[in-house]
Write a protein that holds these residues in place. Structure first.
Motif, PDB file in Angstrom:
ATOM      1  N   ARG A  22       0.825  -1.209   0.000  1.00  0.00           N
ATOM      2  CA  ARG A  22       0.000   0.000   0.000  1.00  0.00           C
ATOM      3  C   ARG A  22       0.861   1.262   0.000  1.00  0.00           C
ATOM      4  NH1 ARG A  22      -2.888   3.627   3.109  1.00  0.00           N
ATOM      5  NH2 ARG A  22      -5.052   3.884   2.472  1.00  0.00           N
ATOM      6  N   GLU A  23       1.958   1.201   0.723  1.00  0.00           N
ATOM      7  CA  GLU A  23       2.873   2.338   0.785  1.00  0.00           C
ATOM      8  C   GLU A  23       3.383   2.703  -0.612  1.00  0.00           C
ATOM      9  OE1 GLU A  23       7.340   3.075   2.585  1.00  0.00           O
ATOM     10  OE2 GLU A  23       5.966   1.758   3.668  1.00  0.00           O
ATOM     11  N   VAL A  24       3.760   1.691  -1.403  1.00  0.00           N
ATOM     12  CA  VAL A  24       4.248   1.935  -2.758  1.00  0.00           C
ATOM     13  C   VAL A  24       3.098   2.259  -3.702  1.00  0.00           C
ATOM     14  CG1 VAL A  24       5.535   0.933  -4.690  1.00  0.00           C
ATOM     15  CG2 VAL A  24       6.202   0.408  -2.344  1.00  0.00           C
ATOM     16  N   GLY A  70       3.215  -1.706  -6.682  1.00  0.00           N
ATOM     17  CA  GLY A  70       3.270  -1.933  -5.241  1.00  0.00           C
ATOM     18  C   GLY A  70       3.371  -3.401  -4.898  1.00  0.00           C
ATOM     19  N   ALA A  71       2.607  -4.259  -5.607  1.00  0.00           N
ATOM     20  CA  ALA A  71       2.633  -5.703  -5.330  1.00  0.00           C
ATOM     21  C   ALA A  71       4.018  -6.285  -5.580  1.00  0.00           C
ATOM     22  CB  ALA A  71       1.599  -6.413  -6.189  1.00  0.00           C
ATOM     23  N   LEU A 101      11.173  -0.737  -7.076  1.00  0.00           N
ATOM     24  CA  LEU A 101      11.563   0.451  -6.338  1.00  0.00           C
ATOM     25  C   LEU A 101      12.122   0.052  -4.999  1.00  0.00           C
ATOM     26  CD1 LEU A 101       8.428   2.574  -7.195  1.00  0.00           C
ATOM     27  CD2 LEU A 101      10.614   2.512  -8.402  1.00  0.00           C
ATOM     28  N   ARG A 102      13.419  -0.069  -4.893  1.00  0.00           N
ATOM     29  CA  ARG A 102      14.061  -0.461  -3.649  1.00  0.00           C
ATOM     30  C   ARG A 102      13.925   0.645  -2.613  1.00  0.00           C
ATOM     31  NH1 ARG A 102      15.425  -5.858  -3.659  1.00  0.00           N
ATOM     32  NH2 ARG A 102      16.134  -6.442  -5.727  1.00  0.00           N
ATOM     33  N   GLY A 103      13.632   0.211  -1.402  1.00  0.00           N
ATOM     34  CA  GLY A 103      13.671   1.145  -0.280  1.00  0.00           C
ATOM     35  C   GLY A 103      12.532   2.119  -0.223  1.00  0.00           C
ATOM     36  N   THR A 104      11.479   1.934  -1.020  1.00  0.00           N
ATOM     37  CA  THR A 104      10.360   2.850  -0.933  1.00  0.00           C
ATOM     38  C   THR A 104       9.585   2.577   0.310  1.00  0.00           C
ATOM     39  OG1 THR A 104       9.168   1.298  -2.319  1.00  0.00           O
ATOM     40  CG2 THR A 104      10.106   3.235  -3.404  1.00  0.00           C
TER      41      THR A 104
END
Length: 705
Positions: free
Chosen positions: A595-597, A606-607, A702-705
């Protein structure tokens, strides 16, 4: 203000304050935790509610016989036949037994078996305030008398007192369980971080959480009436080590990410706490709430297990978001030696295992989730053969202690129900009608003459079957059906077999009531956390399917691999609560990251990013939790081995299959509808990237998002 409070434990000055406070807490906690055994109630009768028929029967009979007694059935055997000298020793031993502390009344016997190969004496043992431990000491004293000058004569103590003694001896391996659990945690953390020093911090923190939990539980048992027993102790050990270490792994993973972005380790920890604490608190809160719902149980043992384990989870949470950050920051980056994370290093990561899993699932998500669900459904069919109607006394142990050996000898040479009769009470005026009705019940071998006092009559009904067997419990049901209709008699059937039956019935009721409530409460928690309805429904469905599959496989393994006769009546409920609560744990960790991504880049991205970013740490957390529960198999008890296997297998299934494959495939297939009717549902996903050939391209993660 909330962000500052969350990040406070890792501050430059605050870390020393946190360490000082924990030191002050642990000093008295160590003293109180060592006294937890003083408040344990290991008597099966104490686990039942006061309104259970067997409990009421015992209370009414207290004026007619010594209260709080257990029969110890003493057996001598010689395969070629007992001699006159053997009978003389048995008579001398019976006199000596009267001098053993907590032996009450006159021993019954010795009685020689009809085949002439065994001798039986029944000794009544009083339970003092030390409970089963005191009974164990009496059995040891009886054994010392019986084995002296035996001249090859076999000697065993069985019956309820013998089984209680062997049970307390089995639980006595709790110290070994703690050592094994800690060793499992260390090995998995060493493999995860490849650092010889870092595993010590979560281990020390989890150990501090366990000691503090035991101190709090001791105070609740002493002053608030909480029921605890040996079972509570070993489950608490594995749960605190497993759950607390899981929370620590998630924090360490996020802290390591932030160390790549921040030069100052205090700033890195502050950001790691801000980004991870909400998911950790939500997961711990869900587990704690689920465990607290066990307070709705009628069995006092289950009632007490819920709050005790909830205390363990919450104390573990507090330790991992206060003590753990303080230790990490105080130690500095060197704690990760030999691979110290430094700012700017390792930010460009290549395709990892979980990237490849996500890419494979993304190709045909609908096919993947349907196939996975069907496979889990097939695995779940095994639960229809699972017997959860309790274990007999001889089936409770994985080995062959003396009570089991004695039970086998007694069933070979004496009536199986000898020495542990049903206890029946009624109003004195109706003693004869009740006695006549009892004598006509199939499965009752004989009924004693009534003992009368204070307008109450008590009689003993000897059973034809092993008193701890299913057949004997069916006899109790028939006996109750025979005496209850006698008008005005107020007849009640008690005794150890009746206690087992009432425990089984109470456990079945608890499962029927608590399981639906747990599902509703966990669904509501997920709805509030994710601000959606569809996602919580799908997550609940996956966890329930995972539980059913784990129970099905467990049933097949118990029967065909381990050779166990069945499970305790409370096994399905406890397995359900642990697997649903802990399974939701991992889904919360994953979906909150998704959800954050998704808020920035859409649900599809996001998944895949959520799976990639959390796959490693959640897998490690699952291995830790599965390993700690598997350590329960070190106890020579069938219940511990079964619960440990079922939860360990279920956690691995949930970690490796349900979370990584099923939930990811569902999220990709359902898309933004996962968040219906929330605000995120109304945000359209960007179209997936295409390759130069027009087909789908590999999406950047997206690493570290």
């Amino acid at each position: 203000m909330m962000r500052r409070m969350v990040s406070w434990p890792g501050g430059r000055t605050a870390k020393w304050v946190v360490l000082a406070v924990w030191t002050l807490v642990l000093i008295p906690a160590l003293l109180l935790a060592g006294r937890l055994g003083d408040v344990e109630e290991n008597d099966n009768a104490a686990w039942l509610p006061d309104h259970a028929e067997s409990t009421e029967a015992v209370a009414r009979a207290e004026r007619l016989r010594p209260a709080d007694t257990l029969p110890a059935i003493v057996l001598y055997d010689r395969p070629e036949g007992v001699s006159a000298a053997d009978m003389g020793k048995a008579r001398a031993d019976a006199e000596a037994f009267k001098g053993v502390a907590n032996v009450v009344g006159q021993p019954q016997g010795p009685v020689k078996a009809r085949d002439g190969r065994a001798i039986r004496t029944v000794v009544q043992v009083r339970k003092d305030r030390t409970g089963w431990e005191g009974v164990g000491k009496v059995v040891d004293a009886l054994t010392e008398v019986g084995e002296t000058d035996a001249d090859g004569l076999g000697f065993h103590v069985t019956g309820p007192a013998g089984q209680a003694s062997d049970s307390i001896r089995a639980f006595g391996g709790g110290g070994g369980l703690t050592t094994i659990t800690a060793a499992v945690v260390v090995v998995i953390l060493l493999l995860t971080y490849r650092s010889p020093v870092l595993p010590l911090l979560p281990l020390l923190t989890a150990g501090g959480a366990l000691v503090t939990s035991e101190a709090v539980i001791y105070l609740l048992a002493r002053h608030a009436g909480l029921t605890v027993n040996k079972q509570t102790g070993f489950i608490l050990t594995v749960l605190v080590f497993g759950a607390a270490t899981d929370y620590g792994l998630l924090l360490i993973s996020r802290y390591r990410e932030e160390l790549l972005r921040h030069e100052d380790r205090h700033e890195a920890m502050a950001e790691a706490l801000r980004r991870s604490v909400s998911a950790i608190v939500a997961s711990a809160g869900t587990v704690a709430v689920s465990l607290l719902l066990l307070m709705l149980a009628t069995l006092n043992s289950t009632q007490g297990l819920g709050p005790a384990c909830a205390v363990g989870v919450l104390v573990g949470l507090v330790a991992m978001v206060t003590l753990m950050p303080a230790l990490l920051v105080a130690c500095g980056r060197w704690i990760f030696w030999p691979v110290r994370p430094s700012r700017g290093a390792g930010t460009a990561a290549g395709q990892g295992l979980w990237d490849r899993v996500g890419a494979a699932v993304a190709g045909r998500p609908r096919t993947v989730w349907i196939g996975t669900a069907l496979l889990l459904g097939v695995m779940a069919t095994g639960m229809f053969g699972l017997r959860s109607d309790g274990l007999s006394g001889t089936d409770q142990f994985t080995g062959r202690p003396q009570s089991v050996a004695g039970e086998e000898i007694m069933s070979a040479h004496f009536p199986a129900g000898a020495g542990d009769p049903l206890l029946v009470v009624a109003d004195a005026a109706f003693a004869e009608p009740v006695r006549s009705a009892l004598a006509a019940v199939p499965g009752v071998a004989g009924v004693s003459a009534p003992m009368v006092g204070d307008a109450t009559a008590m009689m003993l009904a000897e059973l034809e079957d092993d008193p701890s067997s299913t057949a004997a419990m069916r006899t109790v049901e028939r006996a109750r059906a025979a005496v209850h209709p006698i008008e005005g008699a107020r007849a009640q059937v008690g005794g150890n077999t009746a206690i087992l039956l009432d425990t089984q019935n109470a456990a079945a009721r608890d499962s029927a009531v608590i399981i639906p409530i747990v599902l509703v409460v966990v669904f509501l928690v997920l709805t509030l956390l994710l601000r959606a309805v569809v996602a919580p429904l799908l997550l609940m469905a996956t966890v329930v399917l995972s539980f059913a599959a784990a129970l099905g496989v467990s049933g097949l393994v118990f029967r065909h691999v381990f050779g166990f006769a069945g499970t305790e009546a409370s096994f399905p409920l406890l397995t359900f609560v642990f697997l649903v609560a802990l399974g939701i744990d991992y889904n919360i960790f994953l979906v909150t990251r998704v959800r954050e991504v998704a808020l920035l880049h859409g649900t599809r991205r996001g998944a895949l990013t959520g799976l990639s970013a959390t796959g490693g740490v959640i897998t490690s957390a699952g291995l830790v939790l599965a390993g700690t529960f598997a350590a329960m198999a070190s106890l020579p008890l069938v219940f511990a081995a079964e619960l440990g296997f079922a939860v360990a297998f279920g956690v691995l299934l949930d970690t490796l299959v349900v979370r990584s494959v099923l939930v990811t495939a569902l999220t990709l297939d359902v898309g933004r509808w996962m968040w219906w009717p929330g605000r995120l549902f109304r945000r359209q996903d960007p179209p997936p990237p295409t390759s130069s050939t027009g087909g789908p391209a590999r999406e950047p993660l997206l690493r570290g998002t």
